[in-house]
Design a protein around this motif. Structure first.
Motif, short mmCIF file in Angstrom:
data_model
loop_
_atom_site.label_atom_id
_atom_site.label_comp_id
_atom_site.label_asym_id
_atom_site.label_seq_id
_atom_site.Cartn_x
_atom_site.Cartn_y
_atom_site.Cartn_z
N ASP A 164 9.23 12.17 5.26
CA ASP A 164 9.59 13.44 4.78
C ASP A 164 7.74 14.03 3.74
OD1 ASP A 164 8.81 11.26 3.56
OD2 ASP A 164 10.47 11.33 2.21
N SER A 165 6.76 13.19 4.03
CA SER A 165 5.47 13.92 3.78
C SER A 165 5.24 14.70 4.05
CB SER A 165 4.18 12.60 3.27
OG SER A 165 5.38 11.51 2.87
N VAL A 166 5.44 15.82 5.30
CA VAL A 166 4.64 16.72 6.47
C VAL A 166 5.77 17.67 5.88
CG1 VAL A 166 3.38 16.90 8.25
CG2 VAL A 166 3.37 14.56 6.95
N GLY B 223 0.57 -1.23 0.00
CA GLY B 223 0.22 -0.14 0.17
C GLY B 223 1.31 1.25 -0.14
N PRO B 224 0.02 2.38 -0.23
CA PRO B 224 0.91 3.96 -0.35
C PRO B 224 2.07 4.27 1.36
CG PRO B 224 -1.33 4.07 -0.81
CD PRO B 224 -1.39 2.40 -0.52
N VAL B 225 2.98 3.80 0.47
CA VAL B 225 3.68 4.68 1.50
C VAL B 225 3.74 6.38 1.96
CG1 VAL B 225 6.62 4.07 2.85
CG2 VAL B 225 5.19 2.30 1.82
N TYR B 226 3.66 7.08 3.20
CA TYR B 226 3.79 8.17 3.15
C TYR B 226 5.05 8.91 4.62
CZ TYR B 226 1.37 9.11 -0.84
OH TYR B 226 1.38 9.00 -2.40
N PHE C 266 -3.84 4.89 5.93
CA PHE C 266 -3.55 4.11 5.79
C PHE C 266 -3.35 2.59 6.41
CE2 PHE C 266 -3.14 7.78 2.87
CZ PHE C 266 -2.99 7.41 1.45
N GLY D 241 -0.96 -0.07 7.39
CA GLY D 241 -0.20 -1.14 7.47
C GLY D 241 0.06 -1.43 5.47
#
Lengths: 234, 195
Positions: free
Chosen positions: A52-54, A46-49, A164, A166
């Protein structure tokens, strides 16, 4: 590679696709039986955020929408843990939230509610959990607002949450409510949730989270589907 | 036996855009988008494809406040996730989001790359989450491609009754473009999964 699977969706604790008191579900919820499928790599990834996304102020909604002053309303802190259903904290997972301002108005173009927009409040935020699954937002307590579901219908105060976890299977979009809100017992969206799990959508006032002289605190833990406790080796 | 009950889902509501798709909806002031409809920016390897479609309710009216999320493998069938041990194609996250409230015809339009098959015997596909106002919990489905021999052996497609399989297969729409409409109800109701 281990063939770990995720716990099944807890259907008995979830609202039904069609809940007639919430009128727009009647034409929008699927009516045919869902088709059971195996959990393959497509579902177990699944998507990994990560962090560094914030950006710095993303978790502080009293700051991330400022133009020329502070937003109006009651400052609150919403904090808690993201857990899986085996009780383990979910680290490094993204939470995205959105909400109305203190007057009950969303800035969305299609929100026509006759209540003021706050030029210093955007209403969207995000953060990523720490190594133990903890998260924390600073925001403004959202107001109630009317909606067209039935005569004199009002949504209780709420904050939308998106997570999201795991894998693609642990995706969750939900709403957090506030304790003691008299509108909860009248809200078809809240009431569509089975009674046995409904109360888990209501946050708890917490003096521990409350910041003295500054903001009241509310605790809200979220439980996602997790890896099955007894993984099988491939 | 699970220790804690899973938190119940609630509807994404009509106003998800500034939380989840701020840039697609033109919010200049606020958050940047983490994911959007242009998934194949830059020099990501793979065949560029466009996938567009509409979401129809039980009265066959297009829905203007649905949110579609896509999760897919790269051109070699690899997912950008630690559970996929094969490593990743740098620069391709595989995740896209598109709301149906901006296009005048309420389409979602993804510009992406055609995924490879994630494993032998599987057909190339995109994994889809459907949510909207009026839906209390999201639904899972998949988009498959026409003219893929592996569709015949795909373990998920083969769980679907033959007469409903076509609801999961995109329709060619010119060169490297496909239409995939989602029907929430009715005779053509899209297959949604229990997974």
């Amino acid at each position: 590679m281990t063939s770990e699977t995720f716990t099944p969706r807890d259907w008995s604790g979830q609202p039904a696709y069609i809940a007639p008191d919430y009128k727009s579900t009647t034409l929008r919820g699927p009516t045919k039986p869902l088709i059971p499928i195996p959990q393959t790599l497509s579902e177990l990834t699944g998507p990994v955020y990560g962090h560094d996304s914030v950006d710095t102020h993303d978790a502080d909604l009293t700051r991330n929408g400022r133009r020329n002053g502070e937003p109006l309303g009651e400052r609150i802190i919403v904090a808690g843990r993201v857990l899986d259903d085996n009780g383990r904290g979910v680290p490094n997972t993204l939470l995205e939230i959105w909400q109305a301002n203190a007057a009950g108005r969303y800035i969305h173009q299609t929100d026509q509610h006759d209540a003021p927009i706050d030029p210093n409040f955007f209403g969207g935020g995000r953060c990523v959990t720490d190594a133990d699954g903890h998260y924390r937002f600073m925001t403004i307590k959202p107001g109630a607002y009317p909606w067209p579901n039935h005569h004199n219908a009002w949504r209780p105060n709420h904050i939308h949450f998106s997570l999201f976890g795991g894998s693609f299977l642990s995706r969750l979009v939900t709403q957090m409510y506030f304790p003691g809100d008299p509108l909860l017992d009248l809200d078809p969206i809240f009431l569509a949730t089975p009674e046995q799990t409904r109360s888990s959508l209501v946050s708890r006032f917490s003096l521990d989270i409350t910041q003295p002289g500054f903001a009241l605190g509310y605790a809200f833990d979220i439980v996602l589907r997790g890896r099955d406790a007894t993984p099988m080796e491939a | 036996m699970a220790k804690s009950r899973q938190t119940p889902s609630q509807t994404v509501g009509p106003y998800f855009a500034y939380g989840l798709t701020p840039e697609q909806y033109g919010y200049q002031h606020g958050l940047r988008s983490l994911a959007g409809p242009d998934m194949a920016a830059g020099d990501v390897e793979g065949l560029r494809v466009r996938i567009e479609g509409r979401v129809f309710d039980g009265a066959d009216a297009p829905i203007s406040d649905a949110l579609i999320e896509i999760w897919q493998a790269d051109a070699l069938g690899r997912y950008a996730h630690p559970a996929d041990p094969r490593g990743r194609n740098s620069g391709f996250t595989g995740f896209g989001r598109c709301g149906t409230g901006i296009d005048p015809r309420n389409r979602f339009i993804f510009d992406t790359i055609k995924p490879g098959a994630p494993a032998d015997g599987q057909a190339p596909h995109l994994n889809v989450i459907v949510m909207m106002r009026g839906m209390l919990l999201h639904a899972f489905t998949r988009i498959y491609f026409p003219d893929e021999a592996a569709n015949a052996t795909d373990p998920v497609l083969n769980r679907v009754p033959t007469d409903r399989r076509s609801t999961l297969i995109a329709i060619p729409l010119g060169r490297d473009a496909y239409r995939f409409d989602i029907h929430m109800q009715g005779e053509r109701e899209t297959v949604f999964f229990d997974v």
